[in-house]
Design an enzyme around this catalytic site. Structure first.
Site, PDB file in Angstrom:
ATOM      1  N   ASP A   1       0.796  -1.145   0.002  1.00 58.29           N
ATOM      2  CA  ASP A   1       0.034  -0.179  -0.044  1.00 58.29           C
ATOM      3  C   ASP A   1       0.896   1.268   0.140  1.00 58.29           C
ATOM      4  OD1 ASP A   1      -2.264   1.330  -0.111  1.00 58.29           O
ATOM      5  OD2 ASP A   1      -2.461   1.150   2.230  1.00 58.29           O
TER       6      ASP A   1
ATOM      7  N   ARG B   1      -8.766   4.601  12.879  1.00 56.25           N
ATOM      8  CA  ARG B   1      -7.936   5.447  13.128  1.00 56.25           C
ATOM      9  C   ARG B   1      -7.412   5.671  14.434  1.00 56.25           C
ATOM     10  NH1 ARG B   1      -6.267   6.348   8.244  1.00 56.25           N
ATOM     11  NH2 ARG B   1      -7.952   6.897   6.727  1.00 56.25           N
TER      12      ARG B   1
ATOM     13  N   GLU C   1      -9.654  12.814   6.999  1.00 57.45           N
ATOM     14  CA  GLU C   1      -9.545  14.274   6.418  1.00 57.45           C
ATOM     15  C   GLU C   1     -10.954  15.074   6.458  1.00 57.45           C
ATOM     16  OE1 GLU C   1      -7.531  11.857   3.418  1.00 57.45           O
ATOM     17  OE2 GLU C   1      -6.710  13.859   2.886  1.00 57.45           O
TER      18      GLU C   1
ATOM     19  N   THR D   1      -9.175  -4.948   3.804  1.00 57.34           N
ATOM     20  CA  THR D   1      -9.069  -4.062   2.596  1.00 57.34           C
ATOM     21  C   THR D   1      -9.878  -4.760   1.649  1.00 57.34           C
ATOM     22  OG1 THR D   1      -6.738  -3.519   3.065  1.00 57.34           O
ATOM     23  CG2 THR D   1      -7.302  -3.306   0.742  1.00 57.34           C
TER      24      THR D   1
ATOM     25  N   LYS E   1      -5.183  -1.477  10.325  1.00 55.80           N
ATOM     26  CA  LYS E   1      -5.200  -1.697   8.955  1.00 55.80           C
ATOM     27  C   LYS E   1      -5.626  -2.962   8.586  1.00 55.80           C
ATOM     28  CE  LYS E   1      -4.042   2.559   7.348  1.00 55.80           C
ATOM     29  NZ  LYS E   1      -4.637   3.333   6.508  1.00 55.80           N
TER      30      LYS E   1
ATOM     31  N   ASP F   1      -9.028   0.827   1.660  1.00 54.69           N
ATOM     32  CA  ASP F   1      -8.263   0.211   2.638  1.00 54.69           C
ATOM     33  C   ASP F   1      -8.640   0.615   4.134  1.00 54.69           C
ATOM     34  OD1 ASP F   1      -5.969  -0.783   3.665  1.00 54.69           O
ATOM     35  OD2 ASP F   1      -4.899   1.057   3.688  1.00 54.69           O
TER      36      ASP F   1
ATOM     37  N   HIS G   1      -3.313  13.922   0.443  1.00 51.52           N
ATOM     38  CA  HIS G   1      -3.442  13.148   1.852  1.00 51.52           C
ATOM     39  C   HIS G   1      -2.314  13.048   2.674  1.00 51.52           C
ATOM     40  CE1 HIS G   1      -4.954   9.649   4.090  1.00 51.52           C
ATOM     41  NE2 HIS G   1      -3.936   8.911   3.639  1.00 51.52           N
TER      42      HIS G   1
ATOM     43  N   GLU H   1     -10.548   4.445   3.009  1.00 51.61           N
ATOM     44  CA  GLU H   1      -9.519   5.033   2.147  1.00 51.61           C
ATOM     45  C   GLU H   1      -9.973   4.706   0.743  1.00 51.61           C
ATOM     46  OE1 GLU H   1      -5.473   4.160   3.891  1.00 51.61           O
ATOM     47  OE2 GLU H   1      -5.749   5.726   5.368  1.00 51.61           O
TER      48      GLU H   1
ATOM     49  N   GLN I   1      -4.748   2.870  14.745  1.00 49.97           N
ATOM     50  CA  GLN I   1      -3.627   3.322  14.061  1.00 49.97           C
ATOM     51  C   GLN I   1      -2.789   4.246  14.799  1.00 49.97           C
ATOM     52  OE1 GLN I   1      -4.912   4.967  10.393  1.00 49.97           O
ATOM     53  NE2 GLN I   1      -2.841   5.427   9.801  1.00 49.97           N
TER      54      GLN I   1
ATOM     55  N   GLU J   1      -8.761   4.341  -2.744  1.00 49.78           N
ATOM     56  CA  GLU J   1      -7.649   4.108  -3.467  1.00 49.78           C
ATOM     57  C   GLU J   1      -7.974   3.254  -4.611  1.00 49.78           C
ATOM     58  OE1 GLU J   1      -4.666   2.657  -1.040  1.00 49.78           O
ATOM     59  OE2 GLU J   1      -5.185   3.186   0.760  1.00 49.78           O
TER      60      GLU J   1
HETATM   61 CA    CA Z   1      -3.900   2.905   2.563  1.00 53.37          CA
END
Ligand code: CA
Length: 403
Positions: free
Chosen positions: A114, A225, A351, A245, A241, A221, A121, A187, A228, A189
């Protein structure tokens, strides 16, 4: 989104590959065309294709992809010629309705990497997690930062996502507690499926990197938070994480995206030679994230574009193999969250809500800081040019509903 939107994703210009099954039948290789799935094994038998057709009966695309682009592109152009030469009624004999099939994980993913390729970002996260004045770490503009992820977490669209538990520090300076995440996030992606191998010890020159790409999928993904933020120092993402995914079921061949190439953003810091190429391309693919509540209300919460990526797919591949690391057919290289400059283009709730401090207010009664139980997160990707649209279908997963 209507079913008609979905069918327009899979025009004659697209013809993506996927793994489908019908009730009581084994998964096998299919091509999506409008509202139909063409059964490639049946077609190959009928047409007497000169290739190893057993790969078309496999439950993953790996063996088919491993035959190489000469074969996979020939299959795609043969399917295209056939569609153009027969009436729709005859097409029905070699295909099934897309609404009747179950889609599976398209790839037996060997390794998952990843990246962290979006400047916006990386800057936004650096501001939220570290120092707003020095959001980017010194290495960021010199190399495409990445981490290796655990493959067992890669699941197909439709898989229910459970809310993970882990070590969480509720208030700054307090001791950690073991509890369910309160900051479950997505996320946005792009996933790149590798189509060719380089031997151990041999790097892939950036000029050749493009030929290693088989196709693209959407990739979510999933992230916790709060887990993390506590665990990631100093070695990076781990349990925040690796609980899920998800990827979309149809792999869009990279050749189908050729008309949507656009110059990648200028890199203001010079890169080393092995990452330098005369031309750097991204794709102009509109990305959307929708949140659907358990009650069925839908809200579009993000609109981004893959053209914003600072590090291109080719740079990611050249860097990944620059130490002689072998890439293998079916490896998944995810781009990292794709955010743009505007707040509505941010590709994660971290975000979009400033780490939960500025919730998205949908209505008087409904707001979100992070994902709640029963929410469905749906990604869409569409590229539009002149007369046609090309889409990725959808990637959608629901978080375990409240029982
Ligand atoms: Ca990611």
């Amino acid at each position: 989104m209507t079913q008609k939107d979905l069918f327009s994703d899979f025009s004659i210009h697209n013809l993506p590959f996927g793994i489908f099954s019908l009730p009581n039948q084994k998964p096998r290789v299919g091509v999506a065309y409008k509202d139909r799935v063409i059964d490639l094994y049946n077609l190959a038998q009928k047409e007497g294709w000169d290739m190893d057709i057993e790969v078309l009966q496999q439950p993953h695309l790996n063996d088919f992809i491993a035959l190489g682009k000469t074969v996979t592109q020939k299959v795609r152009s043969d399917v295209k010629d056939l569609i153009n030469s027969i009436p729709d009624i005859e097409l029905k004999n070699i295909s099934v309705s897309i609404l009747t099939v179950q889609m599976h994980l398209p790839i037996r993913v060997g390794d998952y990497t990843d990246f962290y390729s979006s400047l916006e970002h990386a800057t936004n996260v650096g501001k939220l997690f570290r120092d707003p004045k020095q959001a980017l770490l010194p290495n960021w503009k010199h190399l495409p930062v990445a981490y290796h992820g655990r493959v067992s977490r890669v699941v197909p669209s439709g898989t229910t996502i459970h809310r993970p538990q882990g070590q969480i520090v509720k208030n700054k300076g307090a001791n950690p507690e073991f509890r369910a995440t309160e900051k479950l996030d997505f996320e946005l992606e792009l996933g790149c499926i590798i189509g060719k191998e380089n031997p151990l010890g041999e790097r892939i020159p950036i000029e050749e990197a493009h030929s290693y790409i088989f196709g693209l999928v959407l990739c979510n993904d999933w992230s916790a938070r709060d887990i993390q933020q506590w665990e990631y120092v100093p070695l990076g993402p781990f349990l925040g994480k690796n609980f899920a995914t998800s990827i979309s079921p149809w792999v869009i061949p990279i050749e189908a995206l050729e008309p949507f190439k656009v110059p990648a953003p200028k890199q203001d810091t010079p890169v080393l030679d092995y990452l330098h190429s005369k031309e750097r391309w991204n794709y102009d693919i509109q990305l959307e994230v929708w949140l659907q509540t358990q009650a069925g209300q839908e809200y579009q919460i993000c609109k981004s574009n893959t053209k914003y990526l600072y590090w291109t797919l080719e740079q990611q591949i050249a860097h990944h193999s620059s130490n002689g690391c072998p890439l293998r057919v079916g490896d998944l290289l995810a781009s990292g969250t794709i955010s743009g400059k505007q707040p509505q283009s941010y590709g994660s709730l971290l975000e979009l809500t400033k780490n939960g401090t500025a919730p998205l207010q949908f209505s008087n009664a409904e707001k979100r800081s992070f994902i709640e139980d029963g929410d469905q997160i749906r990604f869409r990707a569409t590229a539009k040019k002149d007369a046609y649209t090309l889409g990725f279908g959808t990637l959608e997963n629901t978080v375990n509903p409240i029982k």
